[in-house]
Design a protein around this motif. Structure first.
Motif, mmCIF file in Angstrom:
data_model
loop_
_atom_site.group_PDB
_atom_site.id
_atom_site.type_symbol
_atom_site.label_atom_id
_atom_site.label_comp_id
_atom_site.label_asym_id
_atom_site.label_seq_id
_atom_site.Cartn_x
_atom_site.Cartn_y
_atom_site.Cartn_z
ATOM 1 N N THR A 132 0.872 -1.256 -0.014
ATOM 2 C CA THR A 132 0.115 -0.012 0.037
ATOM 3 C C THR A 132 0.835 1.340 -0.037
ATOM 4 O O THR A 132 0.515 2.260 -0.484
ATOM 5 C CB THR A 132 -0.983 0.187 1.098
ATOM 6 O OG1 THR A 132 -0.156 -0.342 2.296
ATOM 7 C CG2 THR A 132 -1.965 -1.120 1.053
ATOM 8 N N GLN A 155 -4.754 5.521 -5.485
ATOM 9 C CA GLN A 155 -5.077 5.665 -4.242
ATOM 10 C C GLN A 155 -5.816 6.963 -4.463
ATOM 11 O O GLN A 155 -5.138 8.161 -3.768
ATOM 12 C CB GLN A 155 -4.196 5.773 -3.130
ATOM 13 C CG GLN A 155 -4.552 5.661 -1.858
ATOM 14 C CD GLN A 155 -3.196 5.712 -0.898
ATOM 15 O OE1 GLN A 155 -3.685 5.679 0.387
ATOM 16 N NE2 GLN A 155 -1.785 5.542 -1.208
ATOM 17 N N VAL A 193 -7.187 -5.825 -0.705
ATOM 18 C CA VAL A 193 -6.111 -5.053 0.217
ATOM 19 C C VAL A 193 -6.293 -5.829 1.389
ATOM 20 O O VAL A 193 -7.123 -5.884 2.106
ATOM 21 C CB VAL A 193 -6.188 -3.507 0.322
ATOM 22 C CG1 VAL A 193 -5.279 -3.055 1.335
ATOM 23 C CG2 VAL A 193 -6.410 -2.777 -1.062
#
Length: 143
Positions: free
Chosen positions: A55, A75, A135
């Protein structure tokens, strides 16, 4: 003794030769396209469930292009991750850049939103298709 008249065999017409060369070229082209597609799907594309990135690799308000997997991971806001096909919907070129919240295609300068893949600037008229990711902790994987 009877003599047979000797006539030279007629050569193929120009039209026949051009058609044969065209057909051979088309067959080679189609074969080449088919073999590229087969090899890329088995060797270049990441398998479902494989980790694409951490991430922390994806900048907030931006994203990263994973050429071998054919996806763009973005993102849009802190902790929100999206993924889209990296293939431009205009003519299929691979997108190559992400700047200021926009995914760009180098071929004809189409621009897409990092938030939802929608077209920000044409000539593309269709959004980038969304891809499924998961995720888990720090890892982003193809679903």
């Amino acid at each position: 003794m009877a003599s047979e008249s000797i006539h030279p065999a007629s050569a193929p017409s120009r039209r026949v030769v051009v058609a044969a060369v065209g057909a051979a070229g088309l067959a080679l082209t189609l074969n080449a396209c088919g073999s590229e597609d087969d090899s890329s799907s088995s060797s270049d594309a990441a398998a479902a469930g494989s980790v694409l990135a951490k991430t922390s690799d994806i900048p907030e308000g931006g994203g990263k292009i994973f050429k071998d997997s054919g996806v763009v991971v973005t993102q849009p806001t802190a902790g929100e991750f999206k993924a889209f096909s990296s293939k431009c919907t205009h003519q299929g070129c691979a997108v190559t850049g992400i700047t200021n919240g926009v995914i760009t295609c180098p071929c004809h300068k189409s621009e897409f939103s990092v938030t939802d893949g929608s077209v920000k600037k044409g000539p593309a008229t269709q959004p980038l298709p969304e891809e499924k990711i998961t995720v888990s902790g720090e890892s982003i994987s193809l679903a």
